[in-house]
Design a protein around this motif. Structure first.
Motif, PDB file in Angstrom:
ATOM      1  N   LEU A   7       0.833  -1.198   0.000  1.00  0.00           N
ATOM      2  CA  LEU A   7       0.000   0.000   0.000  1.00  0.00           C
ATOM      3  C   LEU A   7       0.868   1.249   0.000  1.00  0.00           C
ATOM      4  N   ARG A   8       1.914   1.235   0.816  1.00  0.00           N
ATOM      5  CA  ARG A   8       2.827   2.378   0.887  1.00  0.00           C
ATOM      6  C   ARG A   8       3.541   2.611  -0.442  1.00  0.00           C
ATOM      7  N   CYS A   9       3.779   1.540  -1.168  1.00  0.00           N
ATOM      8  CA  CYS A   9       4.462   1.650  -2.469  1.00  0.00           C
ATOM      9  C   CYS A   9       3.505   2.041  -3.591  1.00  0.00           C
ATOM     10  N   GLY A  10       2.238   2.223  -3.257  1.00  0.00           N
ATOM     11  CA  GLY A  10       1.263   2.615  -4.265  1.00  0.00           C
ATOM     12  C   GLY A  10       0.721   1.468  -5.089  1.00  0.00           C
ATOM     13  N   LYS A  11       1.036   0.242  -4.690  1.00  0.00           N
ATOM     14  CA  LYS A  11       0.547  -0.930  -5.423  1.00  0.00           C
ATOM     15  C   LYS A  11      -0.775  -1.370  -4.795  1.00  0.00           C
ATOM     16  N   LEU A  12      -1.805  -0.584  -5.067  1.00  0.00           N
ATOM     17  CA  LEU A  12      -3.078  -0.742  -4.370  1.00  0.00           C
ATOM     18  C   LEU A  12      -3.738  -2.085  -4.651  1.00  0.00           C
ATOM     19  N   ASP A  13      -3.745  -2.503  -5.910  1.00  0.00           N
ATOM     20  CA  ASP A  13      -4.407  -3.763  -6.251  1.00  0.00           C
ATOM     21  C   ASP A  13      -3.732  -4.943  -5.560  1.00  0.00           C
ATOM     22  N   LEU A  14      -2.401  -4.947  -5.568  1.00  0.00           N
ATOM     23  CA  LEU A  14      -1.670  -6.032  -4.911  1.00  0.00           C
ATOM     24  C   LEU A  14      -1.872  -5.989  -3.398  1.00  0.00           C
ATOM     25  N   ALA A  15      -1.936  -4.782  -2.849  1.00  0.00           N
ATOM     26  CA  ALA A  15      -2.151  -4.639  -1.410  1.00  0.00           C
ATOM     27  C   ALA A  15      -3.510  -5.201  -1.010  1.00  0.00           C
ATOM     28  N   VAL A  16      -4.533  -4.851  -1.779  1.00  0.00           N
ATOM     29  CA  VAL A  16      -5.884  -5.343  -1.486  1.00  0.00           C
ATOM     30  C   VAL A  16      -5.932  -6.863  -1.610  1.00  0.00           C
TER      31      VAL A  16
ATOM     32  N   SER B 227      -7.911  -7.973  17.260  1.00  0.00           N
ATOM     33  CA  SER B 227      -7.271  -6.688  17.016  1.00  0.00           C
ATOM     34  C   SER B 227      -6.641  -6.646  15.631  1.00  0.00           C
ATOM     35  N   LEU B 228      -5.956  -7.727  15.246  1.00  0.00           N
ATOM     36  CA  LEU B 228      -5.354  -7.770  13.916  1.00  0.00           C
ATOM     37  C   LEU B 228      -6.430  -7.823  12.841  1.00  0.00           C
ATOM     38  N   ASP B 229      -7.484  -8.595  13.084  1.00  0.00           N
ATOM     39  CA  ASP B 229      -8.584  -8.658  12.114  1.00  0.00           C
ATOM     40  C   ASP B 229      -9.171  -7.263  11.884  1.00  0.00           C
ATOM     41  N   GLU B 230      -9.313  -6.512  12.962  1.00  0.00           N
ATOM     42  CA  GLU B 230      -9.832  -5.145  12.847  1.00  0.00           C
ATOM     43  C   GLU B 230      -8.891  -4.286  12.013  1.00  0.00           C
ATOM     44  N   ARG B 231      -7.579  -4.371  12.279  1.00  0.00           N
ATOM     45  CA  ARG B 231      -6.614  -3.556  11.547  1.00  0.00           C
ATOM     46  C   ARG B 231      -6.566  -3.935  10.071  1.00  0.00           C
ATOM     47  N   VAL B 232      -6.721  -5.220   9.777  1.00  0.00           N
ATOM     48  CA  VAL B 232      -6.748  -5.664   8.378  1.00  0.00           C
ATOM     49  C   VAL B 232      -7.925  -5.023   7.653  1.00  0.00           C
ATOM     50  N   GLN B 233      -9.105  -5.088   8.267  1.00  0.00           N
ATOM     51  CA  GLN B 233     -10.297  -4.534   7.630  1.00  0.00           C
ATOM     52  C   GLN B 233     -10.217  -3.008   7.529  1.00  0.00           C
ATOM     53  N   ALA B 234      -9.658  -2.369   8.548  1.00  0.00           N
ATOM     54  CA  ALA B 234      -9.500  -0.914   8.510  1.00  0.00           C
ATOM     55  C   ALA B 234      -8.539  -0.509   7.397  1.00  0.00           C
ATOM     56  N   LEU B 235      -7.464  -1.279   7.236  1.00  0.00           N
ATOM     57  CA  LEU B 235      -6.500  -0.970   6.179  1.00  0.00           C
ATOM     58  C   LEU B 235      -7.106  -1.226   4.799  1.00  0.00           C
ATOM     59  N   LEU B 236      -7.932  -2.261   4.689  1.00  0.00           N
ATOM     60  CA  LEU B 236      -8.633  -2.512   3.433  1.00  0.00           C
ATOM     61  C   LEU B 236      -9.586  -1.362   3.105  1.00  0.00           C
ATOM     62  N   CYS B 237     -10.251  -0.840   4.123  1.00  0.00           N
ATOM     63  CA  CYS B 237     -11.120   0.320   3.923  1.00  0.00           C
ATOM     64  C   CYS B 237     -10.309   1.490   3.384  1.00  0.00           C
TER      65      CYS B 237
ATOM     66  N   MET C 144      -3.485  -8.992  -1.201  1.00  0.00           N
ATOM     67  CA  MET C 144      -2.765  -9.576  -0.074  1.00  0.00           C
ATOM     68  C   MET C 144      -3.601  -9.513   1.204  1.00  0.00           C
ATOM     69  N   LEU C 145      -4.185  -8.363   1.474  1.00  0.00           N
ATOM     70  CA  LEU C 145      -4.943  -8.180   2.711  1.00  0.00           C
ATOM     71  C   LEU C 145      -6.214  -9.022   2.728  1.00  0.00           C
ATOM     72  N   ARG C 146      -6.857  -9.143   1.578  1.00  0.00           N
ATOM     73  CA  ARG C 146      -8.065  -9.967   1.512  1.00  0.00           C
ATOM     74  C   ARG C 146      -7.756 -11.444   1.712  1.00  0.00           C
ATOM     75  N   GLY C 147      -6.525 -11.821   1.443  1.00  0.00           N
ATOM     76  CA  GLY C 147      -6.139 -13.222   1.592  1.00  0.00           C
ATOM     77  C   GLY C 147      -5.785 -13.620   3.013  1.00  0.00           C
ATOM     78  N   ILE C 148      -5.803 -12.667   3.932  1.00  0.00           N
ATOM     79  CA  ILE C 148      -5.473 -12.976   5.325  1.00  0.00           C
ATOM     80  C   ILE C 148      -6.690 -13.605   5.996  1.00  0.00           C
ATOM     81  N   PRO C 149      -6.596 -14.841   6.459  1.00  0.00           N
ATOM     82  CA  PRO C 149      -7.759 -15.495   7.073  1.00  0.00           C
ATOM     83  C   PRO C 149      -8.082 -14.901   8.441  1.00  0.00           C
ATOM     84  N   ALA C 150      -9.364 -14.771   8.721  1.00  0.00           N
ATOM     85  CA  ALA C 150      -9.790 -14.301  10.039  1.00  0.00           C
ATOM     86  C   ALA C 150      -9.658 -15.435  11.043  1.00  0.00           C
ATOM     87  N   ARG C 151      -9.474 -15.088  12.302  1.00  0.00           N
ATOM     88  CA  ARG C 151      -9.376 -16.100  13.351  1.00  0.00           C
ATOM     89  C   ARG C 151     -10.773 -16.593  13.703  1.00  0.00           C
ATOM     90  N   SER C 152     -11.036 -17.853  13.442  1.00  0.00           N
ATOM     91  CA  SER C 152     -12.363 -18.412  13.698  1.00  0.00           C
ATOM     92  C   SER C 152     -12.648 -18.598  15.182  1.00  0.00           C
TER      93      SER C 152
END
Length: 229
Positions: free
Chosen positions: A14-23, A39-49, A25-33
């Motif tokens: 995301l910092r490198c401006g590679k938005l599609d790749l960032a999204v 806390s990490l799940d929240e940060r992942v979704q916030a960063l995706l937003c 990668m972040l969407r591929g992070i599994p949530a903890r069932s």
């Protein structure tokens, strides 16, 4: 933890401006069932937003915001990204209220301070914007989501703010020039201006020359952080 590594990789993209790749990668992070790691799940979704706002897909940003809020509705991170989305939707009043809530939760949150400064600058509240942006730059570099790029933005906003101050005709005398805004190299120039009588000590903050110099200082600091700006 692998999920944390993936989060940091998405953040770097995301910092490198590679938005599609960032999204991706972040969407591929599994949530903890098991409910752990919320806390990490929240940060992942916030960063995706945040990423979707940058991509211009505000509907997707709303979905990720809702996901983040399912984990925590009152964290400074989620409130700040919520405000960022409202700013993108041109809802300044809602954004300001959310940022006030974020800063009530964490008065030193650099992301919230940056967005508040940006918002107030756009609203014409230059002096208050400068206060938030200066406080933002005083925060330690210990946040993975607030780095050189964000500090560069804060300096650019301060550059604009001081230029606006310089152009304003209704500056009040006696306002103090914030010492944290200038480096050591600025002091001799300021003293020289005073000795030359270009601005008196009681009205130094309203002196257009001083404001222009402060704007230049912050522009140069931004260039140091991001040479290819």
């Amino acid at each position: 933890e692998l999920r944390l590594v993936q989060f940091l990789e998405g953040l770097i993209l995301l910092r490198c401006g590679k938005l599609d790749l960032a999204v991706e990668m972040l969407r591929g992070i599994p949530a903890r069932s098991d409910g752990g790691g919320a806390s990490l799940d929240e940060r992942v979704q916030a960063l995706l937003c945040h990423a979707e706002v940058l991509r211009g897909d505000l509907h997707a940003a709303e979905r990720h915001l809702a996901n983040a809020q399912r984990h925590n509705t009152s964290s400074a991170a989620t409130l700040t990204v919520h405000a960022y989305l409202r700013m993108a939707q041109d809802n300044a009043a809602s954004a300001e209220g959310l940022l006030k809530q974020a800063l009530h939760v964490d008065s030193t949150c650099p992301e919230a301070l940056l967005r508040m400064g940006q918002l107030l600058l756009c609203e014409g509240q230059v002096d208050t914007a400068i206060e938030y942006l200066q406080k933002c730059l005083r925060q330690p570099l210990d946040s993975p989501t607030f780095g050189a790029g964000e500090r560069c933005c804060a300096n650019i906003y301060l550059c604009v703010a001081f230029h606006k101050r310089s152009a304003a005709s209704d500056q009040t005398a006696g306002s103090a020039v914030p010492s944290e805004s200038v480096g050591r190299s600025w002091t001799p120039s300021l003293l020289t201006l005073l000795k030359l009588g270009r601005c008196s000590s009681s009205s130094v903050a309203s002196c257009a020359v001083v404001q222009d110099r402060l704007a230049r200082v912050h522009f140069l600091q931004a260039m140091e952080l991001h040479p290819h700006l």
